[in-house]
Design a protein around this motif. Structure first.
Motif, PDB file in Angstrom:
ATOM      1  N   GLY A  38       0.793  -1.228   0.000  1.00 35.90           N
ATOM      2  CA  GLY A  38       0.000   0.000   0.000  1.00 35.90           C
ATOM      3  C   GLY A  38       0.823   1.273   0.000  1.00 35.90           C
ATOM      4  N   ALA A  39       2.137   1.166  -0.267  1.00 37.25           N
ATOM      5  CA  ALA A  39       2.995   2.360  -0.282  1.00 37.25           C
ATOM      6  C   ALA A  39       2.560   3.289  -1.421  1.00 37.25           C
ATOM      7  CB  ALA A  39       4.451   1.953  -0.472  1.00 37.25           C
ATOM      8  N   PRO A  40       2.354   4.589  -1.138  1.00 34.80           N
ATOM      9  CA  PRO A  40       1.968   5.515  -2.215  1.00 34.80           C
ATOM     10  C   PRO A  40       3.141   5.853  -3.138  1.00 34.80           C
ATOM     11  CG  PRO A  40       2.127   6.687  -0.125  1.00 34.80           C
ATOM     12  CD  PRO A  40       2.349   5.231   0.187  1.00 34.80           C
ATOM     13  N   ILE A  41       4.365   5.790  -2.575  1.00 31.22           N
ATOM     14  CA  ILE A  41       5.578   6.140  -3.330  1.00 31.22           C
ATOM     15  C   ILE A  41       6.656   5.114  -3.005  1.00 31.22           C
ATOM     16  CG2 ILE A  41       7.445   7.857  -3.585  1.00 31.22           C
ATOM     17  CD1 ILE A  41       5.381  10.031  -2.969  1.00 31.22           C
ATOM     18  N   ALA A  42       7.405   4.695  -4.042  1.00 30.30           N
ATOM     19  CA  ALA A  42       8.581   3.845  -3.831  1.00 30.30           C
ATOM     20  C   ALA A  42       9.761   4.511  -4.529  1.00 30.30           C
ATOM     21  CB  ALA A  42       8.350   2.447  -4.393  1.00 30.30           C
ATOM     22  N   VAL A  43      10.967   4.255  -4.010  1.00 31.36           N
ATOM     23  CA  VAL A  43      12.179   4.826  -4.589  1.00 31.36           C
ATOM     24  C   VAL A  43      13.052   3.700  -5.114  1.00 31.36           C
ATOM     25  CG1 VAL A  43      14.354   6.010  -4.032  1.00 31.36           C
ATOM     26  CG2 VAL A  43      12.202   6.913  -3.153  1.00 31.36           C
ATOM     27  N   VAL A  44      13.560   3.867  -6.350  1.00 31.75           N
ATOM     28  CA  VAL A  44      14.561   2.932  -6.868  1.00 31.75           C
ATOM     29  C   VAL A  44      15.879   3.693  -6.984  1.00 31.75           C
ATOM     30  CG1 VAL A  44      12.976   1.336  -7.996  1.00 31.75           C
ATOM     31  CG2 VAL A  44      13.795   3.288  -9.274  1.00 31.75           C
ATOM     32  N   ASP A  45      16.882   3.190  -6.244  1.00 26.02           N
ATOM     33  CA  ASP A  45      18.198   3.829  -6.163  1.00 26.02           C
ATOM     34  C   ASP A  45      19.086   3.166  -7.214  1.00 26.02           C
ATOM     35  OD1 ASP A  45      20.827   4.437  -5.534  1.00 26.02           O
ATOM     36  OD2 ASP A  45      20.671   3.946  -3.407  1.00 26.02           O
ATOM     37  N   VAL A  46      19.329   3.867  -8.321  1.00 26.45           N
ATOM     38  CA  VAL A  46      20.081   3.294  -9.448  1.00 26.45           C
ATOM     39  C   VAL A  46      21.187   4.274  -9.843  1.00 26.45           C
ATOM     40  CG1 VAL A  46      19.945   2.387 -11.802  1.00 26.45           C
ATOM     41  CG2 VAL A  46      17.985   2.129 -10.263  1.00 26.45           C
ATOM     42  N   PRO A  47      22.464   3.920  -9.589  1.00 26.88           N
ATOM     43  CA  PRO A  47      23.556   4.862  -9.872  1.00 26.88           C
ATOM     44  C   PRO A  47      23.592   5.331 -11.332  1.00 26.88           C
ATOM     45  CG  PRO A  47      24.351   3.030  -8.541  1.00 26.88           C
ATOM     46  CD  PRO A  47      22.940   2.699  -8.919  1.00 26.88           C
ATOM     47  N   LEU A  48      23.445   4.412 -12.283  1.00 27.41           N
ATOM     48  CA  LEU A  48      23.542   4.783 -13.705  1.00 27.41           C
ATOM     49  C   LEU A  48      22.152   4.874 -14.345  1.00 27.41           C
ATOM     50  CD1 LEU A  48      26.620   2.567 -14.708  1.00 27.41           C
ATOM     51  CD2 LEU A  48      26.612   4.999 -14.167  1.00 27.41           C
ATOM     52  N   LEU A  49      21.247   5.561 -13.674  1.00 29.24           N
ATOM     53  CA  LEU A  49      19.855   5.640 -14.143  1.00 29.24           C
ATOM     54  C   LEU A  49      19.767   6.234 -15.544  1.00 29.24           C
ATOM     55  CD1 LEU A  49      16.827   5.304 -12.942  1.00 29.24           C
ATOM     56  CD2 LEU A  49      16.893   7.788 -12.893  1.00 29.24           C
TER      57      LEU A  49
END
Length: 200
Positions: A102-113
């Motif tokens: 049920g998280a409204p926001i998630a973060v993806v931590d990607v160095p070479l995004l």
């Protein structure tokens, strides 16, 4: 659920910023940690087969593997064809779990995004930055880091100014943790009102 991509060049304070997103109650996917995990598990047999001598005691030896691929674009592509499908599976499971929670926001931590076209798979991008002076001081304080190695790493990364130009949000880590915490609260407030725009 809105997905924020978190990125920034080496030494900018991205790992610290990721921890502060977690502190704020946001689920965070850490691409580097996932690479570490598969280098100690399911990626080992395929990497040893493709790059003999790159594993020790059933784990990938990152120094040995790096020596085999860092100056060889074809070898780097070969490594990516092994590793990327495994990473995608972990990434997808993280997003599924976050959505189910049920998280409204998630973060993806990607160095070479940006370097890998990852901005198309998120709804907004957060770029972490600091001054060039602080960046160099932080990196050169690390074990086994030299000015030459730093220049080689930076050469593979999109320049900080270009990342900031493309970003939806910028976090400056030059002035300690409290301004970063405040900026994260601000970003989460704004992101909650944004439309989804990821393409994949």
């Amino acid at each position: 659920m809105l997905i924020l991509g978190l990125t920034g060049s080496i030494g900018m304070g991205k790992s610290t910023t990721a921890k502060l997103f977690v502190e704020a109650g946001v689920p965070v996917y850490d691409a580097d940690a996932t690479v570490h995990r598969i280098y100690q598990g399911e990626a080992v047999p395929a990497i040893e087969a493709a790059f003999p001598g790159s594993t020790v005691d059933g784990k990938v030896d990152r120094t040995r593997l790096s020596a085999k691929v860092v100056h060889d674009p074809a070898a780097m592509r070969k490594l990516e064809t092994i590793v990327h499908p495994m990473l995608r599976a972990y990434h997808q499971k993280f997003l599924d779990d976050a959505e189910r929670s049920g998280a409204p926001i998630a973060v993806v931590d990607v160095p070479l995004l940006y370097e890998t076209g990852g901005e198309k798979r998120v709804d907004a991008v957060v770029v972490v930055t600091t001054s060039p002076k602080i960046q160099r001081e932080r990196i050169l304080a690390r074990d086994n880091m030299t000015a030459e190695k730093l220049d080689a790493i930076l050469a593979r990364q999109l320049p900080d100014a270009e990342k900031r130009r493309r970003a939806d949000f910028v976090v400056d880590t030059s002035h300690g943790l409290d301004p970063v915490r405040a900026r994260i609260r601000d970003i989460l407030d704004q992101a909650a009102k944004m439309p989804a725009r990821r393409q994949a």
